[in-house]
Scaffold this motif. Structure first.
Motif, PDB file in Angstrom:
ATOM      1  N   GLU A 164      16.932 -68.897 -54.982  1.00  0.00           N
ATOM      2  CA  GLU A 164      16.681 -68.408 -53.625  1.00  0.00           C
ATOM      3  C   GLU A 164      15.675 -67.261 -53.605  1.00  0.00           C
ATOM      4  O   GLU A 164      15.523 -66.537 -54.588  1.00  0.00           O
ATOM      5  CB  GLU A 164      18.000 -67.960 -52.998  1.00  0.00           C
ATOM      6  N   ARG A 165      15.003 -67.106 -52.464  1.00  0.00           N
ATOM      7  CA  ARG A 165      14.049 -66.029 -52.223  1.00  0.00           C
ATOM      8  C   ARG A 165      14.182 -65.582 -50.777  1.00  0.00           C
ATOM      9  O   ARG A 165      14.528 -66.375 -49.911  1.00  0.00           O
ATOM     10  CB  ARG A 165      12.597 -66.510 -52.430  1.00  0.00           C
ATOM     11  N   CYS A 166      13.819 -64.307 -50.540  1.00  0.00           N
ATOM     12  CA  CYS A 166      13.815 -63.839 -49.163  1.00  0.00           C
ATOM     13  C   CYS A 166      12.485 -64.209 -48.512  1.00  0.00           C
ATOM     14  O   CYS A 166      11.510 -64.528 -49.191  1.00  0.00           O
ATOM     15  CB  CYS A 166      14.062 -62.339 -49.075  1.00  0.00           C
ATOM     16  N   CYS A 181      19.836 -71.141 -45.303  1.00  0.00           N
ATOM     17  CA  CYS A 181      19.538 -69.726 -45.419  1.00  0.00           C
ATOM     18  C   CYS A 181      20.791 -68.897 -45.210  1.00  0.00           C
ATOM     19  O   CYS A 181      21.800 -69.371 -44.690  1.00  0.00           O
ATOM     20  CB  CYS A 181      18.470 -69.320 -44.417  1.00  0.00           C
ATOM     21  N   ASN A 195      17.653 -58.636 -45.458  1.00  0.00           N
ATOM     22  CA  ASN A 195      16.836 -59.825 -45.698  1.00  0.00           C
ATOM     23  C   ASN A 195      17.573 -61.127 -45.438  1.00  0.00           C
ATOM     24  O   ASN A 195      18.800 -61.171 -45.445  1.00  0.00           O
ATOM     25  CB  ASN A 195      16.342 -59.822 -47.145  1.00  0.00           C
ATOM     26  N   TYR A 241      17.766 -64.887 -47.051  1.00  0.00           N
ATOM     27  CA  TYR A 241      17.424 -65.623 -48.263  1.00  0.00           C
ATOM     28  C   TYR A 241      17.473 -67.112 -47.998  1.00  0.00           C
ATOM     29  O   TYR A 241      18.441 -67.604 -47.425  1.00  0.00           O
ATOM     30  CB  TYR A 241      18.388 -65.254 -49.396  1.00  0.00           C
ATOM     31  N   ARG A 281      17.214 -71.076 -49.504  1.00  0.00           N
ATOM     32  CA  ARG A 281      17.618 -71.801 -50.700  1.00  0.00           C
ATOM     33  C   ARG A 281      17.290 -73.289 -50.501  1.00  0.00           C
ATOM     34  O   ARG A 281      17.333 -73.772 -49.374  1.00  0.00           O
ATOM     35  CB  ARG A 281      19.127 -71.645 -50.852  1.00  0.00           C
TER      36      ARG A 281
END
Lengths: 101, 101
Positions: free
Chosen positions: B32-34, B64, B70, B72, B74
């Motif tokens: 995952e990333r923001c 998400c 934030n 995140y 996925r």
DNA sequence: CATCTATTTGGTATTTTTGCCAAATAGAGA
DNA sequence: TCTCTATTTGGCAAAAATACCAAATAGATG
């Protein structure tokens, strides 16, 4: 001049990202068909179907072969059935709007 | 009102059929990333990236979760890596123009 | 060679997608 | 509550994709 990997992948994915084209690909999962069969299936103008097929072939998703008067198209992408099965398990916007969870 | 199966599939495929969106999906294969990370990655306007993410989430390809300030994102589509590997083996327009074979 | 059939190509109008700016929202923290 | 930060939404101009018609092509066949 080689296209970057991402662009080649995108081209292949785009080749499947249209209702008529996906219908064609799904049909070809059951074996090759000639253009005339595919146009009957899709129900659009012959030239439209032909352009869809060209695009898919250029992307590497289909191959074709002439036999007698007809040209037969075949699916080059063996992984499609499994990918579609996987997509069917996704839950599109299952949780309404906004960020879910 | 249920969308027909083909349209749901097409929506999911379309969600991957754009350079920025595929880049996002590929990145999320690694975890995952923001949104801010993804916008830095893609290099487009934040609003543009946000719209890509919304589209992908609506198609069921991403999920998400908010954590602190934030959000995140996925990857929901576990079959993507294998599908991409398969696409890389295709031979786009390997045989020039016209009908090959 | 002349013609017929299946398919592709050229051209263009229409629709859809994309991307940015500006403004709105949602939740966190003082 | 007020403010600050991260993200989303609305609106619109520009770019790309799509579909049809008409014309061209490529082989097959007489």
């Amino acid at each position: 001049m080689q296209r970057p990997a991402v662009d080649r992948r995108v081209a292949a994915i785009k080749a499947l990202a249209h209702p008529s084209r996906l219908l064609i690909a799904e049909t070809l999962m059951g074996g090759e068909r000639c253009v005339c069969d595919l146009q009957a299936l899709v129900g659009a103008d012959m030239s439209t179907v032909s352009k869809h097929l060209s695009l898919m072939r250029a992307a590497g998703v289909l191959t074709c072969e002439r036999r007698g008067l007809n040209i037969y198209y075949r699916l080059a992408c063996s992984c499609l059935p499994e990918f579609l099965r996987c997509l069917d398990e996704l839950a599109p916007e299952a949780c309404g709007e906004g960020c879910c969870d």
